[in-house]
Design a protein around this motif. Structure first.
Motif, PDB file in Angstrom:
ATOM      1  N   GLY A 194      -2.615 -67.191 -19.845  1.00 59.74           N
ATOM      2  CA  GLY A 194      -1.419 -67.709 -20.064  1.00 59.74           C
ATOM      3  C   GLY A 194      -1.036 -67.469 -21.511  1.00 59.74           C
ATOM      4  O   GLY A 194       0.154 -66.923 -21.725  1.00 59.74           O
ATOM      5  N   LYS A 195      -2.008 -67.456 -22.542  1.00 59.05           N
ATOM      6  CA  LYS A 195      -1.840 -67.001 -23.719  1.00 59.05           C
ATOM      7  C   LYS A 195      -1.539 -65.635 -24.067  1.00 59.05           C
ATOM      8  O   LYS A 195      -0.549 -64.953 -24.606  1.00 59.05           O
ATOM      9  CB  LYS A 195      -2.962 -67.135 -24.550  1.00 59.05           C
ATOM     10  CG  LYS A 195      -2.862 -67.279 -26.219  1.00 59.05           C
ATOM     11  CD  LYS A 195      -4.165 -67.865 -26.724  1.00 59.05           C
ATOM     12  CE  LYS A 195      -4.446 -66.780 -27.835  1.00 59.05           C
ATOM     13  NZ  LYS A 195      -5.940 -66.949 -28.294  1.00 59.05           N
ATOM     14  N   GLU A 204       5.244 -61.099 -23.214  1.00 61.88           N
ATOM     15  CA  GLU A 204       6.473 -61.262 -22.706  1.00 61.88           C
ATOM     16  C   GLU A 204       7.485 -61.452 -23.845  1.00 61.88           C
ATOM     17  O   GLU A 204       8.514 -61.034 -24.038  1.00 61.88           O
ATOM     18  CB  GLU A 204       6.735 -62.662 -21.948  1.00 61.88           C
ATOM     19  CG  GLU A 204       5.896 -62.503 -20.337  1.00 61.88           C
ATOM     20  CD  GLU A 204       6.179 -63.413 -19.279  1.00 61.88           C
ATOM     21  OE1 GLU A 204       5.812 -63.090 -18.229  1.00 61.88           O
ATOM     22  OE2 GLU A 204       6.502 -64.450 -19.581  1.00 61.88           O
ATOM     23  N   ARG A 205       7.102 -62.326 -24.943  1.00 61.39           N
ATOM     24  CA  ARG A 205       7.510 -62.628 -26.235  1.00 61.39           C
ATOM     25  C   ARG A 205       8.004 -61.338 -26.906  1.00 61.39           C
ATOM     26  O   ARG A 205       8.702 -60.967 -27.413  1.00 61.39           O
ATOM     27  CB  ARG A 205       6.816 -63.535 -27.084  1.00 61.39           C
ATOM     28  CG  ARG A 205       7.461 -63.836 -28.467  1.00 61.39           C
ATOM     29  CD  ARG A 205       8.491 -64.901 -28.304  1.00 61.39           C
ATOM     30  NE  ARG A 205       9.115 -65.212 -29.799  1.00 61.39           N
ATOM     31  CZ  ARG A 205      10.334 -64.643 -30.073  1.00 61.39           C
ATOM     32  NH1 ARG A 205      11.109 -64.149 -29.171  1.00 61.39           N
ATOM     33  NH2 ARG A 205      10.685 -64.941 -31.030  1.00 61.39           N
ATOM     34  N   GLU A 255       2.181 -64.862 -22.308  1.00 59.31           N
ATOM     35  CA  GLU A 255       3.254 -65.529 -23.222  1.00 59.31           C
ATOM     36  C   GLU A 255       3.312 -64.342 -24.282  1.00 59.31           C
ATOM     37  O   GLU A 255       4.607 -63.924 -24.748  1.00 59.31           O
ATOM     38  CB  GLU A 255       2.892 -66.664 -23.802  1.00 59.31           C
ATOM     39  CG  GLU A 255       4.038 -67.498 -24.299  1.00 59.31           C
ATOM     40  CD  GLU A 255       3.425 -68.830 -25.185  1.00 59.31           C
ATOM     41  OE1 GLU A 255       2.456 -69.582 -24.450  1.00 59.31           O
ATOM     42  OE2 GLU A 255       4.209 -68.951 -26.213  1.00 59.31           O
ATOM     43  N   GLU A 313      10.584 -59.241 -25.443  1.00 62.15           N
ATOM     44  CA  GLU A 313      11.876 -59.954 -25.349  1.00 62.15           C
ATOM     45  C   GLU A 313      12.374 -59.539 -26.956  1.00 62.15           C
ATOM     46  O   GLU A 313      13.378 -59.168 -26.953  1.00 62.15           O
ATOM     47  CB  GLU A 313      11.702 -61.335 -25.308  1.00 62.15           C
ATOM     48  CG  GLU A 313      12.880 -62.229 -25.504  1.00 62.15           C
ATOM     49  CD  GLU A 313      12.695 -63.608 -25.560  1.00 62.15           C
ATOM     50  OE1 GLU A 313      11.615 -64.179 -25.558  1.00 62.15           O
ATOM     51  OE2 GLU A 313      13.779 -64.212 -25.672  1.00 62.15           O
ATOM     52  N   LYS A 352       8.994 -59.921 -17.831  1.00 61.84           N
ATOM     53  CA  LYS A 352       8.085 -60.716 -17.115  1.00 61.84           C
ATOM     54  C   LYS A 352       6.700 -60.011 -16.907  1.00 61.84           C
ATOM     55  O   LYS A 352       6.802 -58.634 -16.698  1.00 61.84           O
ATOM     56  CB  LYS A 352       8.437 -61.108 -15.584  1.00 61.84           C
ATOM     57  CG  LYS A 352       9.755 -62.064 -15.594  1.00 61.84           C
ATOM     58  CD  LYS A 352       9.062 -63.509 -15.428  1.00 61.84           C
ATOM     59  CE  LYS A 352      10.544 -64.679 -15.869  1.00 61.84           C
ATOM     60  NZ  LYS A 352      11.061 -64.438 -16.948  1.00 61.84           N
ATOM     61  N   TYR A 353       5.547 -60.710 -16.934  1.00 58.39           N
ATOM     62  CA  TYR A 353       4.414 -60.144 -16.706  1.00 58.39           C
ATOM     63  C   TYR A 353       4.253 -59.414 -15.549  1.00 58.39           C
ATOM     64  O   TYR A 353       4.573 -60.102 -14.288  1.00 58.39           O
ATOM     65  CB  TYR A 353       3.201 -61.225 -17.121  1.00 58.39           C
ATOM     66  CG  TYR A 353       1.858 -60.635 -16.582  1.00 58.39           C
ATOM     67  CD1 TYR A 353       1.029 -59.868 -17.401  1.00 58.39           C
ATOM     68  CD2 TYR A 353       1.367 -61.305 -15.210  1.00 58.39           C
ATOM     69  CE1 TYR A 353      -0.306 -59.495 -16.850  1.00 58.39           C
ATOM     70  CE2 TYR A 353       0.108 -60.914 -14.994  1.00 58.39           C
ATOM     71  CZ  TYR A 353      -0.701 -59.998 -15.699  1.00 58.39           C
ATOM     72  OH  TYR A 353      -1.889 -59.767 -15.114  1.00 58.39           O
TER      73      TYR A 353
END
Ligand SMILES: Nc1ncnc2c1ncn2[C@@H]1O[C@H](COP(=O)(O)OP(=O)(O)O)[C@@H](O)[C@H]1O
Ligand SMILES: [Mg+2]
Length: 287
Positions: free
Chosen positions: A221-222, A228-229, A225, A232, A191-192
């Protein structure tokens, strides 16, 4: 819960020690029995078996992949895990792990492994690298704090750099943006957490150690995302991701730091990063 925080055996970097102390402080507040130890005699192999220090978990702030793997194989849970740390330690392996996953990164050309100091470099190699355009960036695969990152402005500098560094793992990268700017994003538990823009007016490298100045930004948001990706894909519990931007609103993952120093981000963004990291460690160990 017994927790060790491992720092390099020959530690000189005050920031690494400060980082260890901050994490220890927060883990202790959460009830862990916490100790900072140097990477000396932590594990060995006897009669074909690993004998390692006894601990439930380990925050591994060194980059020593063998010790990390020894501890993990002996049953100690590592933050970050040994494989994620190894991949992040090598900038080119990080790029390969992220490639083909929809993660934008600067175009990069890897320099082939070379064993001979007197080897002649193939002219075709230089022609391939020059497709990146000048100026371009040369990076040693292993390095941090901007120390292994160089600006190359023409064929003369490219040939000199390649000749001087052919025995060391490195690659070349397209230059993104105007130089001296990037965004450092902290991600914990996928998470950010926070982001700061780093600006250096005196160097194309925006690292704080080289004079970069941090300034809090609100990530959109961009950006969130993308980061976070990235965390992951690399299976990171904690990381600091460096993002480059160009004049057209495009973002590129520059590198991923599995042991990112967080003091400046804590100060600039007003977030207790050590506490968030400690909370994740305790929660995931209890899970
Ligand atoms: N491709 C690039 N284009 C423009 N600037 C770059 C590029 N790669 C790195 N930089 C600058 O150099 C800095 C250090 O590079 P980085 O890859 O993050 O290595 P380090 O591990 O030493 O921090 C970055 O924070 C950025 O300011
Ligand atoms: Mg960096």
């Amino acid at each position: 819960m017994k927790c060790i925080i491992v720092v390099n055996a020959y530690i000189r970097n005050k920031s690494q020690l400060a980082q260890a102390q901050r994490i220890a402080e927060e883990l202790t507040l959460l009830g862990a029995d916490c100790k900072i130890i140097k990477n000396i005699n932590l594990a060995e192999i006897q009669l074909g078996k690993i004998l390692a220090v006894k601990a439930d978990l380990c925050v591994f702030l060194d980059k020593d992949k063998a010790t990390a793997r020894l501890l993990e194989k002996s049953g100690v849970k590592l933050y970050n895990c040994a494989e994620a740390m190894e991949i992040c330690d090598d900038k080119m392996l990080t790029h390969i792990a992220l490639a083909n996953n929809g993660i934008p990164m600067p175009d990069s050309v890897y320099a082939p492994l070379c064993y001979y100091g007197d080897a002649q470099i193939d002219k075709d190699f230089f022609i391939g690298v020059e497709k990146l355009g000048y100026p371009l960036v040369a990076k040693k695969c292993f390095g941090s704090l901007g120390a292994g990152v160089f600006l190359i402005k023409n064929r003369y500098e490219l040939e000199n750099f390649e000749n001087a560094n052919k025995l060391v793992a490195h690659f070349y990268q397209k230059f993104i943006g105007i130089g001296g700017e990037d965004i450092r994003v902290i991600i914990i538990d996928g998470k950010y957490v926070c982001a700061m823009k780093r600006t250096n007016k005196c160097d194309f490298r925006s690292n704080i150690d080289l004079g970069g100045q941090g300034e809090k930004i609100e990530a959109d948001g961009k950006l969130i995302e993308l980061c976070e990706r990235t965390a992951e894909i690399l299976n990171l519990d904690y990381c600091g991701i460096d993002i480059l931007t160009d004049g057209n609103g495009n973002m590129y993952v520059c590198e991923v730091n599995s042991n990112a120093f967080f003091a400046e981000a804590e100060r600039v963004c007003g977030v207790n990063i050590a506490k968030k990291y400690a909370e994740l460690i305790i929660a995931s160990k209890n899970a």
